[in-house]
Design a protein around this motif. Sequence first.
Motif, PDB file in Angstrom:
ATOM      1  N   SER A   1      -6.438  -0.914   0.627  1.00 23.59           N
ATOM      2  CA  SER A   1      -6.896  -0.204   1.826  1.00 23.59           C
ATOM      3  C   SER A   1      -8.244  -0.726   2.307  1.00 23.59           C
ATOM      4  CB  SER A   1      -6.948   1.315   1.588  1.00 23.59           C
ATOM      5  OG  SER A   1      -7.969   1.622   0.681  1.00 23.59           O
TER       6      SER A   1
ATOM      7  N   HIS B   1       0.834  -1.205   0.000  1.00 23.70           N
ATOM      8  CA  HIS B   1       0.000   0.000   0.000  1.00 23.70           C
ATOM      9  C   HIS B   1       0.864   1.249   0.000  1.00 23.70           C
ATOM     10  CE1 HIS B   1      -2.559   3.143   1.814  1.00 23.70           C
ATOM     11  NE2 HIS B   1      -3.459   2.613   1.008  1.00 23.70           N
TER      12      HIS B   1
ATOM     13  N   TRP C   1       0.079   6.424   6.078  1.00 25.86           N
ATOM     14  CA  TRP C   1      -1.024   5.926   6.908  1.00 25.86           C
ATOM     15  C   TRP C   1      -0.587   4.832   7.888  1.00 25.86           C
ATOM     16  CZ3 TRP C   1      -5.837   7.398   7.917  1.00 25.86           C
ATOM     17  CH2 TRP C   1      -6.685   6.485   8.508  1.00 25.86           C
TER      18      TRP C   1
ATOM     19  N   TRP D   1      -8.083  -2.003   6.066  1.00 29.46           N
ATOM     20  CA  TRP D   1      -8.673  -1.139   7.085  1.00 29.46           C
ATOM     21  C   TRP D   1     -10.181  -1.082   7.014  1.00 29.46           C
ATOM     22  CZ3 TRP D   1      -4.406   0.909   4.244  1.00 29.46           C
ATOM     23  CH2 TRP D   1      -3.214   0.833   4.944  1.00 29.46           C
TER      24      TRP D   1
END
Length: 111
Positions: free
Chosen positions: A106, A5, A54, A110
């Motif tokens: 993502s 990512h 992130w 998440w």
Amino acid sequence: MAFAHQVLCSLLGFALLCLAMDRHHEDAFGRAPSRRRQQGLRALAVLAGLASTWTLWGRADWGLAWAGWSAQLSLGALPVVAVATWRARWLPAASLCAAATAFLLSLGRWG
């Protein structure tokens, strides 16, 4: 998954910055970017750069996290340099692929 990512977000950010430059935009699209498009590409590049950080938040080992992030920035920049140099017309498609893959990663990580 976090590693991929970060690299994809870095790649996307560098590709967008590259496309915001007059010369590279002209190589990729055959025309110079408008002022508004250039500003939009730069803004999206900043967001992609922030997205690449992130996974740093919440880590106890900040020194290692930042060192790893800087290495991942380099890994993201390398394909952009290669594509912009040898196949500039592929840069927009590579950017879209990186964005879509990073988004899907993502969601899986998440979401």
